[in-house]
Design a protein around this motif. Structure first.
Motif, mmCIF file in Angstrom:
data_model
loop_
_atom_site.group_PDB
_atom_site.id
_atom_site.type_symbol
_atom_site.label_atom_id
_atom_site.label_comp_id
_atom_site.label_asym_id
_atom_site.label_seq_id
_atom_site.Cartn_x
_atom_site.Cartn_y
_atom_site.Cartn_z
ATOM 1 N N UNK A 63 11.674 -2.147 -3.155
ATOM 2 C CA UNK A 63 12.316 -2.017 -4.469
ATOM 3 C C UNK A 63 11.505 -1.096 -5.370
ATOM 4 N N UNK A 64 12.165 -0.526 -6.354
ATOM 5 C CA UNK A 64 11.517 0.443 -7.231
ATOM 6 C C UNK A 64 10.232 -0.099 -7.843
ATOM 7 N N UNK A 65 10.226 -1.388 -8.223
ATOM 8 C CA UNK A 65 9.041 -1.924 -8.889
ATOM 9 C C UNK A 65 7.851 -2.092 -7.951
ATOM 10 N N UNK A 66 8.043 -1.820 -6.655
ATOM 11 C CA UNK A 66 6.926 -1.837 -5.706
ATOM 12 C C UNK A 66 6.536 -0.413 -5.283
ATOM 13 N N UNK A 67 6.801 0.553 -6.158
ATOM 14 C CA UNK A 67 6.479 1.952 -5.850
ATOM 15 C C UNK A 67 4.998 2.144 -5.558
ATOM 16 N N UNK A 68 4.129 1.453 -6.284
ATOM 17 C CA UNK A 68 2.683 1.608 -6.063
ATOM 18 C C UNK A 68 2.302 1.123 -4.668
ATOM 19 N N UNK A 69 2.876 0.002 -4.243
ATOM 20 C CA UNK A 69 2.613 -0.507 -2.897
ATOM 21 C C UNK A 69 3.082 0.488 -1.844
ATOM 22 N N UNK A 70 4.283 1.038 -2.039
ATOM 23 C CA UNK A 70 4.825 2.000 -1.084
ATOM 24 C C UNK A 70 3.967 3.259 -1.016
ATOM 25 N N UNK A 71 3.486 3.731 -2.166
ATOM 26 C CA UNK A 71 2.625 4.914 -2.148
ATOM 27 C C UNK A 71 1.272 4.614 -1.493
ATOM 28 N N UNK A 72 0.776 3.395 -1.661
ATOM 29 C CA UNK A 72 -0.470 3.012 -0.971
ATOM 30 C C UNK A 72 -0.301 3.132 0.537
ATOM 31 N N UNK A 73 0.821 2.636 1.034
ATOM 32 C CA UNK A 73 1.111 2.701 2.464
ATOM 33 C C UNK A 73 1.239 4.154 2.901
ATOM 34 N N UNK A 74 1.914 4.959 2.104
ATOM 35 C CA UNK A 74 2.059 6.379 2.415
ATOM 36 C C UNK A 74 0.708 7.078 2.436
ATOM 37 N N UNK A 75 -0.131 6.800 1.441
ATOM 38 C CA UNK A 75 -1.440 7.442 1.353
ATOM 39 C C UNK A 75 -2.304 7.128 2.578
ATOM 40 N N UNK A 76 -2.125 5.935 3.144
ATOM 41 C CA UNK A 76 -2.939 5.522 4.289
ATOM 42 C C UNK A 76 -2.520 6.208 5.581
ATOM 43 N N UNK A 77 -1.319 6.791 5.622
ATOM 44 C CA UNK A 77 -0.828 7.478 6.812
ATOM 45 C C UNK A 77 -0.296 6.520 7.854
ATOM 46 N N UNK A 78 0.088 7.070 9.002
ATOM 47 C CA UNK A 78 0.585 6.289 10.147
ATOM 48 C C UNK A 78 1.915 5.597 9.859
ATOM 49 N N UNK A 79 2.702 6.144 8.928
ATOM 50 C CA UNK A 79 4.008 5.569 8.627
ATOM 51 C C UNK A 79 5.007 5.969 9.702
ATOM 52 N N UNK A 80 5.800 5.017 10.156
ATOM 53 C CA UNK A 80 6.875 5.333 11.093
ATOM 54 C C UNK A 80 8.134 5.644 10.296
ATOM 55 N N UNK A 81 8.676 6.837 10.469
ATOM 56 C CA UNK A 81 9.880 7.202 9.754
ATOM 57 C C UNK A 81 9.635 7.381 8.271
ATOM 58 N N UNK A 82 10.628 6.999 7.474
ATOM 59 C CA UNK A 82 10.663 7.304 6.053
ATOM 60 C C UNK A 82 10.460 6.071 5.180
ATOM 61 N N UNK A 83 9.641 6.207 4.143
ATOM 62 C CA UNK A 83 9.533 5.194 3.117
ATOM 63 C C UNK A 83 10.505 5.531 1.986
ATOM 64 N N UNK A 84 11.270 4.541 1.538
ATOM 65 C CA UNK A 84 12.233 4.772 0.464
ATOM 66 C C UNK A 84 12.116 3.667 -0.585
ATOM 67 N N UNK A 85 12.530 3.995 -1.792
ATOM 68 C CA UNK A 85 12.597 3.043 -2.880
ATOM 69 C C UNK A 85 14.061 2.781 -3.195
ATOM 70 N N UNK A 86 14.411 1.531 -3.403
ATOM 71 C CA UNK A 86 15.802 1.171 -3.661
ATOM 72 C C UNK A 86 15.987 0.678 -5.087
ATOM 73 N N UNK A 87 17.164 0.967 -5.623
ATOM 74 C CA UNK A 87 17.527 0.536 -6.977
ATOM 75 C C UNK A 87 18.872 -0.190 -6.908
ATOM 76 N N UNK A 88 19.143 -1.014 -7.912
ATOM 77 C CA UNK A 88 20.422 -1.723 -7.954
ATOM 78 C C UNK A 88 21.577 -0.746 -8.161
#
Length: 301
Positions: free
Chosen positions: A276-301
């Motif tokens: 969810x959008x309010x977890x953008x910081x968590x998602x960017x942390x995961x992205x910054x660490x690398x090794x992501x499979x596929x795409x990270x996305x943020x969802x909104x209502x």
């Protein structure tokens, strides 16, 4: 409107939610009610300030370069879309927000959900741009470093669709994943040159570096020089005489529309992990660490 922004450079803790004004579309622009925003490694590099010399960023800033959503308002001169249309494409303003402006968009097929739609614009443009720069054609062998991410997922499939063979590197957890996309998978790291030479005794014709983690020297060894090696991730490219490719110059709404149709019918596979959008910081942390499979996305209502 609700948005995620940062008003200073730093780690992910500088990201925070804020209420800001809804943007107004200018000539040729549309405003989109965002349903999903794409998250890219570039977002974290810009947020950290590491790319300030290359991508000057006025503060405060809303991150995000791609979106999928519903057209909400039209700027002067816009005739090819209507309010209420479902679209995907590149954002002119930050897409980590309830509303964003856009100029280059494609219709979203009914059979493609928001999360998988937003996995396409940046990754597909990047993958096709580099494959074109490398001149990949049928019968050739392409080595892709770090191919399990968003761009690699599409690059493997687009290269094999051209009739090329792809040898793709990743960690142990993504070997089966790359194989499922049509690649010959192998591990990165020590011994890579020998592993690739075993898999491709006649050599590799081109190298696409998506990892940016010290793979260029091995690439030069395998190619016997710097010709037909392109990186999108290693900023040492220039000093090694290798092409660094950055995007945004050749955004094609027509090509994006065709790829969206392929994704809707299952001809093109996308893999997403949503927050969810309010977890953008968590998602960017995961992205910054690398090794992501596929795409990270943020969802909104």
């Amino acid at each position: 409107m609700k948005a995620i922004l940062f008003d200073r450079f730093g780690d992910t803790e500088v990201l925070h939610e804020a209420d800001i004004d809804v943007p107004q579309p200018g000539p040729g622009q549309i405003r989109v009610r965002v349903k999903a925003a794409g998250l890219n490694a570039l977002d974290g590099k810009i947020r950290s300030g590491a790319l300030e010399a290359v991508f000057p960023t006025p503060l405060p800033s809303v991150p995000g370069h791609e979106l999928a959503g519903v057209v909400d308002a039209l700027g002067e001169g816009v005739q090819d879309v209507q309010v209420g249309d479902e679209v995907l494409g590149w954002s002119d303003t930050g897409s980590y927000a309830q509303y964003a402006l856009a100029t280059t968009m494609a219709p979203k097929p009914a059979g493609l959900d928001w999360q998988h739609a937003v996995a396409l614009p940046v990754a597909a443009e990047t993958a096709e741009r580099v494959l074109d720069l490398l001149g990949v054609t049928a019968g050739e062998t392409v080595l892709m470093h770090g191919a399990a991410g968003a761009v690699g997922t599409l690059a493997v499939q687009l290269a094999t669709a051209r009739g090329a063979r792809v040898i793709a590197t990743a960690g142990p957890a993504n070997q089966d994943y790359l194989t499922s996309l049509g690649a010959t998978a192998t591990l990165y790291g020590e011994g890579l040159v020998e592993r690739v030479r075993t898999l491709a005794p006649d050599g590799v014709d081109a190298v696409f570096d998506l990892a940016g983690k010290g793979a260029l020297e091995d690439s030069i060894t395998l190619r016997g020089g710097t010709e037909r090696i392109v990186t999108i991730a290693d900023f040492r490219a220039h000093q090694l005489g290798i092409t660094f490719s950055s995007g945004g110059q050749e955004r094609s709404a027509a090509r994006l529309a065709a790829l969206a149709q392929d994704a809707a019918t299952g001809k093109l596979v996308t893999t997403v992990t949503a927050y969810p959008l309010d977890q953008a910081a968590t998602a960017q942390q995961i992205s910054d660490a690398g090794h992501v499979r596929g795409k990270l996305v943020l969802t909104l209502d």
